[in-house]
Design an enzyme around this catalytic site. Sequence first.
Site, PDB file in Angstrom:
ATOM      1  N   ARG A 103       0.866  -1.192   0.000  1.00  0.00           N
ATOM      2  CA  ARG A 103       0.000   0.000   0.000  1.00  0.00           C
ATOM      3  C   ARG A 103       0.891   1.227   0.000  1.00  0.00           C
ATOM      4  O   ARG A 103       1.722   1.398   0.888  1.00  0.00           O
ATOM      5  CB  ARG A 103      -0.857   0.058   1.270  1.00  0.00           C
ATOM      6  CG  ARG A 103      -1.883  -0.983   1.380  1.00  0.00           C
ATOM      7  CD  ARG A 103      -2.983  -0.624   2.360  1.00  0.00           C
ATOM      8  NE  ARG A 103      -2.578  -0.089   3.648  1.00  0.00           N
ATOM      9  CZ  ARG A 103      -3.432   0.212   4.612  1.00  0.00           C
ATOM     10  NH1 ARG A 103      -4.736   0.049   4.421  1.00  0.00           N
ATOM     11  NH2 ARG A 103      -3.024   0.673   5.752  1.00  0.00           N
ATOM     12  N   THR A 107      -1.139   7.475  -0.712  1.00  0.00           N
ATOM     13  CA  THR A 107      -2.421   7.330  -1.424  1.00  0.00           C
ATOM     14  C   THR A 107      -3.213   6.107  -0.966  1.00  0.00           C
ATOM     15  O   THR A 107      -4.400   6.000  -1.251  1.00  0.00           O
ATOM     16  CB  THR A 107      -2.176   7.178  -2.942  1.00  0.00           C
ATOM     17  OG1 THR A 107      -1.480   5.944  -3.150  1.00  0.00           O
ATOM     18  CG2 THR A 107      -1.347   8.325  -3.492  1.00  0.00           C
ATOM     19  N   ASP A 199       0.638  -3.350  12.043  1.00  0.00           N
ATOM     20  CA  ASP A 199       1.139  -3.643  10.694  1.00  0.00           C
ATOM     21  C   ASP A 199       1.639  -5.089  10.654  1.00  0.00           C
ATOM     22  O   ASP A 199       2.656  -5.427  11.259  1.00  0.00           O
ATOM     23  CB  ASP A 199       2.275  -2.663  10.345  1.00  0.00           C
ATOM     24  CG  ASP A 199       2.674  -2.793   8.886  1.00  0.00           C
ATOM     25  OD1 ASP A 199       3.050  -3.908   8.470  1.00  0.00           O
ATOM     26  OD2 ASP A 199       2.594  -1.799   8.150  1.00  0.00           O
TER      27      ASP A 199
END
Length: 208
Positions: A103, A107, A199
Amino acid sequence: MGKLKVFDHPLIHHKLAIIRNKETTTKLFRETVDEIGALMAYEVTRDLPTADGEIETPIALTAVKMLAKEVVIVPILRAGLGMVSGIQQLIPTAKVGHVGMYRDEDTLEPKQYYFKVPDTTKDATVLVVDPMLATGGSVTAAIHLLKDAGAQDIRFVGIVGCPTGVDVLKNAHPDVDIYLAALDPKMNEQSYIVPGLGDAGDRLYGTK
Ligand code: PRP
Ligand code: URA
């Protein structure tokens, strides 16, 4: 429309508690993600087609059932790699394809950097694996690539998802069944799942 199955099993709940805990070490996180992958694989493969055969035991001939289709496991790099060996324990004949996707931090758009799958992918049951289903962008893009390569029978196996990710994936790929160990309520401003586990790639590989 593909189905959504969220697991409700004591062992999976217990292992989710371990990987959600911010104090869990990289080693234990990695081992537990793998174990969850193995537990989920048992259910994800429940309806795989079998073919009748016949074998000889040391005592007699007998009718048997064996898997009729190849299984291809496709982890979305990096974090999906953490689920592969657990699933391979149950399906040692499975081949493994790889889709590299990250990712973009600004954005949040998925960026592809690698794609390599076995030639047999088009005739196989393909298990796309990634611990996290957040905006749904990464897995949706990965499945588009797999379909371009001919895959027709695709299931997604994730650990923690959220409603946005499920909706995005279902809308883009209504033929794909979705299996999750947990469905969390939302994402935060950075599109991390809340409460989630942080994460997944960084926790698996110790990169932060
Ligand atoms: C994570 C995760 C998924 C993706 C999910 O990967 O493993 O691939 O984010 O988010 P999405 O549903 O919003 O696309 P990341 O991009 O952090 O890459 P990594 O696995 O290399 O750490
Ligand atoms: N990717 C992760 O690793 N974790 C999240 O919560 C969302 C995306």
